[in-house]
Design an enzyme around this catalytic site. Sequence first.
Site, PDB file in Angstrom:
ATOM      1  N   ARG A 222       7.903   0.486  13.431  1.00  0.00           N
ATOM      2  CA  ARG A 222       8.371  -0.235  12.322  1.00  0.00           C
ATOM      3  C   ARG A 222       9.582  -1.211  12.445  1.00  0.00           C
ATOM      4  O   ARG A 222      10.131  -1.634  11.414  1.00  0.00           O
ATOM      5  CB  ARG A 222       8.925   0.744  11.381  1.00  0.00           C
ATOM      6  CG  ARG A 222       7.939   1.954  10.691  1.00  0.00           C
ATOM      7  CD  ARG A 222       8.450   2.713   9.801  1.00  0.00           C
ATOM      8  NE  ARG A 222       7.564   3.936   9.946  1.00  0.00           N
ATOM      9  CZ  ARG A 222       6.561   4.172   9.124  1.00  0.00           C
ATOM     10  NH1 ARG A 222       6.170   3.230   8.227  1.00  0.00           N
ATOM     11  NH2 ARG A 222       5.944   5.244   8.937  1.00  0.00           N
TER      12      ARG A 222
ATOM     13  N   ASN B  16       7.553  -5.755  -1.255  1.00  0.00           N
ATOM     14  CA  ASN B  16       7.685  -4.767  -0.171  1.00  0.00           C
ATOM     15  C   ASN B  16       6.442  -4.720   0.236  1.00  0.00           C
ATOM     16  O   ASN B  16       5.309  -4.225  -0.223  1.00  0.00           O
ATOM     17  CB  ASN B  16       8.101  -3.406  -0.827  1.00  0.00           C
ATOM     18  CG  ASN B  16       8.325  -2.307   0.088  1.00  0.00           C
ATOM     19  OD1 ASN B  16       7.842  -2.603   1.342  1.00  0.00           O
ATOM     20  ND2 ASN B  16       8.961  -1.317  -0.167  1.00  0.00           N
TER      21      ASN B  16
ATOM     22  N   ALA C  66       3.633  -0.939   4.674  1.00  0.00           N
ATOM     23  CA  ALA C  66       2.877  -0.724   5.993  1.00  0.00           C
ATOM     24  C   ALA C  66       2.348  -2.154   6.532  1.00  0.00           C
ATOM     25  O   ALA C  66       2.537  -2.315   7.800  1.00  0.00           O
ATOM     26  CB  ALA C  66       2.046   0.168   6.476  1.00  0.00           C
TER      27      ALA C  66
ATOM     28  N   GLU D 111      11.977  -9.979   1.093  1.00  0.00           N
ATOM     29  CA  GLU D 111      11.075  -8.978   1.530  1.00  0.00           C
ATOM     30  C   GLU D 111      11.941  -7.711   1.371  1.00  0.00           C
ATOM     31  O   GLU D 111      13.347  -7.872   1.638  1.00  0.00           O
ATOM     32  CB  GLU D 111      10.725  -8.970   3.045  1.00  0.00           C
ATOM     33  CG  GLU D 111      10.045  -7.524   3.684  1.00  0.00           C
ATOM     34  CD  GLU D 111       9.379  -7.857   5.247  1.00  0.00           C
ATOM     35  OE1 GLU D 111       8.873  -8.900   5.274  1.00  0.00           O
ATOM     36  OE2 GLU D 111       9.960  -7.172   5.871  1.00  0.00           O
TER      37      GLU D 111
ATOM     38  N   ARG E 202      13.931   3.587  12.066  1.00  0.00           N
ATOM     39  CA  ARG E 202      12.921   4.347  12.124  1.00  0.00           C
ATOM     40  C   ARG E 202      12.029   4.122  13.473  1.00  0.00           C
ATOM     41  O   ARG E 202      12.559   3.796  14.431  1.00  0.00           O
ATOM     42  CB  ARG E 202      12.007   4.449  11.083  1.00  0.00           C
ATOM     43  CG  ARG E 202      12.863   4.652   9.628  1.00  0.00           C
ATOM     44  CD  ARG E 202      11.996   4.432   8.319  1.00  0.00           C
ATOM     45  NE  ARG E 202      11.140   5.524   8.327  1.00  0.00           N
ATOM     46  CZ  ARG E 202      10.064   5.325   7.526  1.00  0.00           C
ATOM     47  NH1 ARG E 202       9.911   4.513   6.492  1.00  0.00           N
ATOM     48  NH2 ARG E 202       8.927   6.465   7.259  1.00  0.00           N
TER      49      ARG E 202
ATOM     50  N   PRO F 232       0.871  -1.307   0.145  1.00  0.00           N
ATOM     51  CA  PRO F 232      -0.076   0.143  -0.064  1.00  0.00           C
ATOM     52  C   PRO F 232       0.825   1.331   0.007  1.00  0.00           C
ATOM     53  O   PRO F 232       1.798   1.511   0.836  1.00  0.00           O
ATOM     54  CB  PRO F 232      -0.682  -0.056   1.062  1.00  0.00           C
ATOM     55  CG  PRO F 232      -0.319  -1.101   2.106  1.00  0.00           C
ATOM     56  CD  PRO F 232       0.658  -2.018   1.090  1.00  0.00           C
ATOM     57  N   ASN F 233       0.504   2.255  -0.796  1.00  0.00           N
ATOM     58  CA  ASN F 233       0.774   3.668  -0.794  1.00  0.00           C
ATOM     59  C   ASN F 233       1.995   3.683  -1.481  1.00  0.00           C
ATOM     60  O   ASN F 233       2.635   5.030  -2.002  1.00  0.00           O
ATOM     61  CB  ASN F 233       1.060   4.384   0.804  1.00  0.00           C
ATOM     62  CG  ASN F 233      -0.261   4.482   1.111  1.00  0.00           C
ATOM     63  OD1 ASN F 233      -1.257   4.797   0.588  1.00  0.00           O
ATOM     64  ND2 ASN F 233      -0.398   4.352   2.268  1.00  0.00           N
TER      65      ASN F 233
ATOM     66  N   HIS G  23      12.675  -3.332   1.575  1.00  0.00           N
ATOM     67  CA  HIS G  23      12.299  -2.172   2.286  1.00  0.00           C
ATOM     68  C   HIS G  23      13.227  -0.994   1.542  1.00  0.00           C
ATOM     69  O   HIS G  23      14.621  -1.214   1.560  1.00  0.00           O
ATOM     70  CB  HIS G  23      11.990  -1.956   3.672  1.00  0.00           C
ATOM     71  CG  HIS G  23      11.126  -2.829   4.251  1.00  0.00           C
ATOM     72  ND1 HIS G  23       9.635  -2.897   4.143  1.00  0.00           N
ATOM     73  CD2 HIS G  23      11.426  -4.086   4.682  1.00  0.00           C
ATOM     74  CE1 HIS G  23       9.331  -3.610   4.615  1.00  0.00           C
ATOM     75  NE2 HIS G  23      10.025  -4.607   5.127  1.00  0.00           N
ATOM     76  N   LEU G  24      12.724   0.132   1.048  1.00  0.00           N
ATOM     77  CA  LEU G  24      13.366   1.266   0.739  1.00  0.00           C
ATOM     78  C   LEU G  24      14.332   1.904   1.761  1.00  0.00           C
ATOM     79  O   LEU G  24      15.388   2.134   1.883  1.00  0.00           O
ATOM     80  CB  LEU G  24      12.435   2.416   0.008  1.00  0.00           C
ATOM     81  CG  LEU G  24      11.639   1.934  -1.262  1.00  0.00           C
ATOM     82  CD1 LEU G  24      10.445   2.740  -1.317  1.00  0.00           C
ATOM     83  CD2 LEU G  24      12.565   2.028  -2.431  1.00  0.00           C
TER      84      LEU G  24
ATOM     85  N   TYR H 185      12.182   8.181   1.180  1.00  0.00           N
ATOM     86  CA  TYR H 185      11.919   7.057   0.242  1.00  0.00           C
ATOM     87  C   TYR H 185      12.709   7.566  -1.174  1.00  0.00           C
ATOM     88  O   TYR H 185      12.843   6.695  -2.180  1.00  0.00           O
ATOM     89  CB  TYR H 185      10.651   6.857  -0.072  1.00  0.00           C
ATOM     90  CG  TYR H 185       9.854   6.394   1.060  1.00  0.00           C
ATOM     91  CD1 TYR H 185      10.230   5.237   1.653  1.00  0.00           C
ATOM     92  CD2 TYR H 185       8.785   7.083   1.557  1.00  0.00           C
ATOM     93  CE1 TYR H 185       9.487   4.759   2.931  1.00  0.00           C
ATOM     94  CE2 TYR H 185       7.926   6.609   2.533  1.00  0.00           C
ATOM     95  CZ  TYR H 185       8.371   5.604   3.515  1.00  0.00           C
ATOM     96  OH  TYR H 185       7.731   5.148   4.472  1.00  0.00           O
TER      97      TYR H 185
ATOM     98  N   ARG I  31       5.628  12.449  -2.727  1.00  0.00           N
ATOM     99  CA  ARG I  31       5.732  12.688  -1.245  1.00  0.00           C
ATOM    100  C   ARG I  31       6.980  12.148  -0.458  1.00  0.00           C
ATOM    101  O   ARG I  31       7.289  10.991  -0.932  1.00  0.00           O
ATOM    102  CB  ARG I  31       4.554  12.557  -0.355  1.00  0.00           C
ATOM    103  CG  ARG I  31       3.408  13.734  -0.832  1.00  0.00           C
ATOM    104  CD  ARG I  31       2.381  13.447  -0.173  1.00  0.00           C
ATOM    105  NE  ARG I  31       1.245  12.890  -1.325  1.00  0.00           N
ATOM    106  CZ  ARG I  31       0.343  12.041  -1.003  1.00  0.00           C
ATOM    107  NH1 ARG I  31      -0.099  11.746   0.256  1.00  0.00           N
ATOM    108  NH2 ARG I  31      -0.339  11.636  -1.707  1.00  0.00           N
TER     109      ARG I  31
HETATM  110  O1  CA2 Z   1      10.682   1.418   3.436  1.00  0.00           O
HETATM  111  C1  CA2 Z   1      10.021   0.873   2.945  1.00  0.00           C
HETATM  112  O2  CA2 Z   1       9.972   0.512   1.808  1.00  0.00           O
HETATM  113  C2  CA2 Z   1       8.546   0.649   3.685  1.00  0.00           C
HETATM  114  O3  CA2 Z   1       8.248  -0.736   3.451  1.00  0.00           O
HETATM  115  C3  CA2 Z   1       7.635   1.731   3.083  1.00  0.00           C
HETATM  116  C4  CA2 Z   1       6.156   1.702   3.838  1.00  0.00           C
HETATM  117  C5  CA2 Z   1       6.455   2.015   5.422  1.00  0.00           C
HETATM  118  O4  CA2 Z   1       5.286   1.665   5.723  1.00  0.00           O
HETATM  119  C6  CA2 Z   1       7.253   0.742   5.738  1.00  0.00           C
HETATM  120  O5  CA2 Z   1       7.416   0.701   7.184  1.00  0.00           O
HETATM  121  C7  CA2 Z   1       8.608   0.719   5.162  1.00  0.00           C
HETATM  122  C8  CA2 Z   1       5.420   3.047   3.462  1.00  0.00           C
HETATM  123  C9  CA2 Z   1       5.324   3.073   2.005  1.00  0.00           C
HETATM  124  C10 CA2 Z   1       4.468   4.244   1.546  1.00  0.00           C
HETATM  125  O6  CA2 Z   1       5.494   4.926   0.733  1.00  0.00           O
HETATM  126  C11 CA2 Z   1       4.862   6.324   0.372  1.00  0.00           C
HETATM  127  C12 CA2 Z   1       5.714   7.001  -0.413  1.00  0.00           C
HETATM  128  C13 CA2 Z   1       5.394   8.183  -0.732  1.00  0.00           C
HETATM  129  C14 CA2 Z   1       4.472   8.977   0.098  1.00  0.00           C
HETATM  130  C15 CA2 Z   1       3.800   8.459   0.823  1.00  0.00           C
HETATM  131  C16 CA2 Z   1       4.029   7.206   1.081  1.00  0.00           C
END
Ligand code: CA2
Length: 169
Positions: A127, A90, A93, A114, A123, A23-24, A116-117, A36, A31
């Site tokens: 997380r 990935n 959340a 798995e 963090r 998601p997202n 993660h960026l 990221y 953003r």
């Molecule tokens: O670091 C990662 O790849 C995460 O999986 C990214 C998730 C976060 O909840 C994990 O803890 C770590 C969030 C992805 C949403 O990314 C966004 C990017 C731009 C704007 C808003 C959200």
Amino acid sequence: MKKKTKPQSKSPKLLRILVIHGPNLNLLGSREPDIYGKITLAQINQILKAEVSKLDVPVQLSFFQSNHEGELVDKIGQVRHNKYEGILINPAAYTHTSVVLRDALSACGIPAVEVHLSNIYSREEFRHHSLTAPACVGQVSGFREASYVLGLHGLINELQKRMQPRDVM
Ligand code: CA2
């Protein structure tokens, strides 16, 4: 007269890998660039495609993104039927919340890695724990888009290892 047979040069097996974005992640690039980076999801997919084109093993990538837990679970549930050999995921959340995603990964019968960026361990406290990682063969976290590339190499290495004939004792 005995028929001569040509020595068979076996072509390497095609590895089909499903890349799943949670998601997202569709919002990437728009953003939170400090966390990221500025890269978009389409660019990450392009990087992965370029990476496999450099390999001497045939790898076919498919991509899937969803903001919905049930859709991700359904997609993972279909991997065997759809003849994938591995998953690069990935879970975003859902990493930190989803028992159902973990169960789907455990039950799907193929290895997942798995990624993660961001470095989830540097963090917020919530997380630091991944519910999904124990259902995967490994995790890469903190290298921005390079996490995907490193995770892909780890997954391909794992798939090749599993294809080797086992040693007989
Ligand atoms: O670091 C990662 O790849 C995460 O999986 C990214 C998730 C976060 O909840 C994990 O803890 C770590 C969030 C992805 C949403 O990314 C966004 C990017 C731009 C704007 C808003 C959200």
